[in-house]
Design a protein around this motif. Sequence first.
Motif, PDB file in Angstrom:
ATOM      1  N   GLN A  80       0.864  -1.179   0.000  1.00  0.00           N
ATOM      2  CA  GLN A  80       0.000   0.000   0.000  1.00  0.00           C
ATOM      3  C   GLN A  80       0.900   1.228   0.000  1.00  0.00           C
ATOM      4  O   GLN A  80       1.516   1.558   1.018  1.00  0.00           O
ATOM      5  N   GLN A 109      -5.535   4.748  -5.417  1.00  0.00           N
ATOM      6  CA  GLN A 109      -6.769   5.321  -4.896  1.00  0.00           C
ATOM      7  C   GLN A 109      -6.712   6.862  -4.992  1.00  0.00           C
ATOM      8  O   GLN A 109      -7.723   7.513  -5.081  1.00  0.00           O
ATOM      9  N   ASN A 163      -2.201   3.960  -3.060  1.00  0.00           N
ATOM     10  CA  ASN A 163      -3.233   3.332  -2.232  1.00  0.00           C
ATOM     11  C   ASN A 163      -2.784   3.211  -0.783  1.00  0.00           C
ATOM     12  O   ASN A 163      -3.148   2.270  -0.065  1.00  0.00           O
ATOM     13  N   GLY A 181      -4.233  -0.658  -5.584  1.00  0.00           N
ATOM     14  CA  GLY A 181      -3.578   0.459  -6.241  1.00  0.00           C
ATOM     15  C   GLY A 181      -3.332   0.161  -7.709  1.00  0.00           C
ATOM     16  O   GLY A 181      -3.306  -0.998  -8.131  1.00  0.00           O
TER      17      GLY A 181
END
Length: 823
Positions: A80, A109, A163, A181
């Motif tokens: 992430q 995101q 993300n 992501g």
Amino acid sequence: MQRLNWLFLLLIVNLSARAQQSTRLTGNWEFLKQDVGGIWEIVRPVGKGNPESVPLWQPVQLPHCVNAEDAVDPDVNYYQGPAWYRTQLEINNPYGNGRTLLFFEGAGQKTDVYIYTTKVGSHTGGYDEWSVDLTDAIAAFKKTAVFQSQFKGKIPISIRTDNSRDLEMIPSNLSDFNVYGGIYRYLNLVYTPSVAIDKLFAKAETDKTGKSGSVSVVARFSTPLRQLAEEAGRGPSVLVKLIDPTGKPVQQKEVPLTTLTGDCHLADFALKTPQLWSPQKPVLYTVEATVTTAEGSFVQKEKIGFRNFEFVDHGPFMLNGQRLLLRGTHRHEDHAGVAAAMTEEMMRQEMIMMKEMGVNFIRLGHYQQSRIILNLCDSLGILVWEEIPWCRGGLGGPVYKDQARRMLTHMIEQHYNHPAVIIWGMGNENDWPGDQPEFDKEQIRTFMKELNDLSHRLDASRKTAIRRCDFCKDIVDVYSPSIWAGWYRGLFTEYKQATEEEFKKVNHFLHVEWGGDSHAGRHSENPDKALQTVRTGSGADERAGDASLYGGAARVSKDGDWSETYLCNLVDWHLKEQETMPWLTGSAQWPFKDFSTPVRPDNPVPYMNQKGVVERDLTKKEAYYVFQSYWTTLPMAHIYGHSWPVRWGNEEEEKMIKVYSNCAEAELFVNGKSYGVKKRNSQDFPAAGLRWNVPLKEGAQEVKVIGRTGKTEVRDSIKFQYQTEKWGKPAGLLLEKLSEANGIATMQVKLLDNKGVLCLDAANWVRFSLAGDGKLIDNQGTPGGSRLVQVYNGRAIIRVQTNGGKSVLGVKSEGLKTAFKDL
């Protein structure tokens, strides 16, 4: 014939136009799974082989997900954080005063877009569509020296996705799915003239009888009105056509444009006896708007459908004036090997499989999904509940709320025209705290009311709904409580009673999310054993900690065997009961396909929610055919156990052989001997009466069935071994090759006792490893595509890409001697 009709409809819907001059940008991309020190590191000139050519980029195709493999890697947390994509494009806009756009169908995101070193746009939110206007930045870059000297007339585009965990974003990272992501949906290069339609809203309605219909057409333009009247001698105009399902224009109106500000009403059409859209006949009309200016023409097309629906107060669901039992499932945007980056062909295959299972309703969990999916639902005839990703974690501050409002607005506006959509979802499990320092139910209620009102202002024709947030159930139009009879709480035989109790508490009830996990390939001779310890009469709702495999009250989700056998019984019971509930609007089983999740590391396939009726690669599990036997009319018959190679018991012990079929009757044959004809009766559990108790002898068994309805016959057959020899505890591992084709070797490990007998109830963990020229095909999120996996009935498989060389495959299990096999 049924399948051919669906494929024809899919062909028609895919011919509908988007914005003119739109090109998918799929090839010639490079990817970097980390951040950089600055945009200059991405665009600076470096020579091939130069040691300063770092960081190292890899070629990829779009769509592409950052977490294509690590989401289900058993040994790491999924990544992430930031990632970069870059390419160089030739830009040739055919419109002299036109605009050049990058149109994102979804990227996660947070996303930033650069032309060379200039940032030209940003977006927050991983699931809605958005675009960036590149026109001015391209014009400026073309004036620089590096345009020709370094980039040879091409435009360098760099895109950063991120993300990273962020408590001021939805969805929560406590959600039971990965927050992916990457540019995981299609990215398009779009050329438009100076006057173009950004959104075309076509509101199609009918009266309750369906004998008359109307369409109101509104447009929102992407650019403000210019002095086109003075330049061209006349202002722009729009020709609006209504086209019937055969492609014949039935009405049209030409409208002069006096303003391009705000939402412009273009035309109204009235229609007598329109062809009605339904799951049985998903007929689609087309609204076509052609904008004409001095530059030329711009065409926008939207598919629409005429239908009316009603949730009867304390009663069933009605479509076009007739009761329709909603037979539903769920979908996550997730697939083996690619995670969220599913291609259009993958999506089409998945949705056709749903339709062939008998699905007429789907809840898209838990976020706005690809326009491709909505188009498929329209053309296949699958009604839709679509929702925003306000999922778990509580309620954040102003930034959090702004994102939720924005995503709700985008979802409704971008999917407004789809006749399949009947419900806009405001959230999921909003009673689940964890992200914020405080959990205030009244603040959640206040914001839920705000979203509910916003939805009705944007679109009064659809209903609003939430799932599992009892303290907000009075706010929305339709409510779904938590009912997991036979899995997280209680027995599946308590399903009807639990549903009736919840049904009485709200005006409009719809049961979404039910079912249970099954480890594909695992079967049981005694699937209901765990039910003996489960407490009855304690409700069927999921509660805190129920998803854990440790501690708490006895429950099938923790104490059951996770066999396909048990899941088939659970599904069978639910479906038979639904046929006796005339007041029921419908339900949606959770979910259609196994999907990855960061909150289930200890499941038999690590990091996988295994409640699907198909595996993550769309391989059908046995439960798929249970649904098909209740929900479809095309004759089918399926003997339970296609993935069960060895059954066990005593010599001459009677074993139940079940057939799932929608035929009126079926005849079973075992080793050439008929065991008689059985009549189908949906209320005769299990298998609607199509079950035979057959004494089996040691050795090979061949089972056949003939299903009959009138003169129509369908057949199915399986082969398996029947083992009567008893086994002790696993004492060794046997590694063997099952097959090899097209450079792929399929390998199997068996767990044997100290006498070499296969341990058919073994559920040990095994870990595969490989050394040499080949490559394990793992991180797929399937029982046959994970290097760490629980065995199913004493065995497990893995596939190896041999690469034409030599390798050694190893497998180990705690307490047992590691086994090796040369390839």
